[in-house]
Design a protein around this motif. Structure first.
Motif, short mmCIF file in Angstrom:
data_model
loop_
_atom_site.label_atom_id
_atom_site.label_comp_id
_atom_site.label_asym_id
_atom_site.label_seq_id
_atom_site.Cartn_x
_atom_site.Cartn_y
_atom_site.Cartn_z
N VAL A 32 0.84 -1.20 0.00
CA VAL A 32 0.00 0.00 0.00
C VAL A 32 0.88 1.25 0.00
O VAL A 32 0.62 2.20 -0.74
N GLU A 33 1.91 1.26 0.81
CA GLU A 33 2.80 2.41 0.86
C GLU A 33 3.55 2.58 -0.45
O GLU A 33 3.74 3.70 -0.93
N TYR A 34 3.96 1.49 -1.07
CA TYR A 34 4.67 1.55 -2.34
C TYR A 34 3.76 2.13 -3.43
O TYR A 34 4.17 2.99 -4.20
N VAL A 35 2.53 1.67 -3.48
CA VAL A 35 1.58 2.17 -4.48
C VAL A 35 1.32 3.66 -4.26
O VAL A 35 1.27 4.44 -5.22
N ALA A 36 1.19 4.08 -3.01
CA ALA A 36 0.96 5.49 -2.72
C ALA A 36 2.16 6.33 -3.17
O ALA A 36 1.98 7.42 -3.72
N LEU A 37 3.36 5.82 -2.97
CA LEU A 37 4.56 6.54 -3.39
C LEU A 37 4.62 6.65 -4.91
O LEU A 37 4.93 7.72 -5.45
N VAL A 38 4.30 5.58 -5.61
CA VAL A 38 4.30 5.60 -7.07
C VAL A 38 3.26 6.60 -7.58
O VAL A 38 3.52 7.37 -8.51
N LEU A 39 2.09 6.61 -6.97
CA LEU A 39 1.05 7.57 -7.39
C LEU A 39 1.47 9.01 -7.12
O LEU A 39 1.19 9.90 -7.93
N LEU A 40 2.16 9.24 -6.02
CA LEU A 40 2.64 10.58 -5.70
C LEU A 40 3.67 11.05 -6.74
O LEU A 40 3.60 12.19 -7.22
N VAL A 41 4.59 10.18 -7.10
CA VAL A 41 5.59 10.54 -8.11
C VAL A 41 4.92 10.77 -9.47
O VAL A 41 5.26 11.72 -10.19
N ALA A 42 3.93 9.94 -9.81
CA ALA A 42 3.22 10.12 -11.07
C ALA A 42 2.48 11.46 -11.10
O ALA A 42 2.49 12.17 -12.11
N LEU A 43 1.87 11.83 -9.99
CA LEU A 43 1.18 13.11 -9.90
C LEU A 43 2.16 14.27 -10.04
O LEU A 43 1.89 15.26 -10.74
#
Length: 80
Positions: A32-43
């Motif tokens: 969950v934390e990894y996915v949130a980090l990837v989404l933050l970088v994508a944003l």
């Protein structure tokens, strides 16, 4: 009769304890934390590309296009 009710009660308590333990488990927390980090970088990248595309000048447009091209290449390399 009482034995059957006791058995049903014991099974219900065991089932509730299992559900409670699964809810408190931290399994999958890293994902969950990894996915949130990837989404933050994508944003963040989306914001940079958008800002560069609206920048008045060819440098901003070229940089935005280069970033988009690199992202598309990276995504194309991902195999499922």
């Amino acid at each position: 009769m009482y034995e059957a009710a006791g058995y049903i009660h014991a099974r219900a308590v065991q089932a509730a304890a299992g559900i409670d333990a699964r809810l408190r488990s931290q399994a999958g927390q890293g994902t969950v934390e990894y996915v949130a980090l990837v989404l933050l970088v994508a944003l963040l990248m989306f914001g940079v590309v958008t800002a560069m595309k609206t920048y008045r000048g060819s440098e901003g447009q070229e940089l935005g296009d280069l970033i988009l091209q690199k992202i598309k290449e990276a995504v194309a390399k991902v195999k499922y």
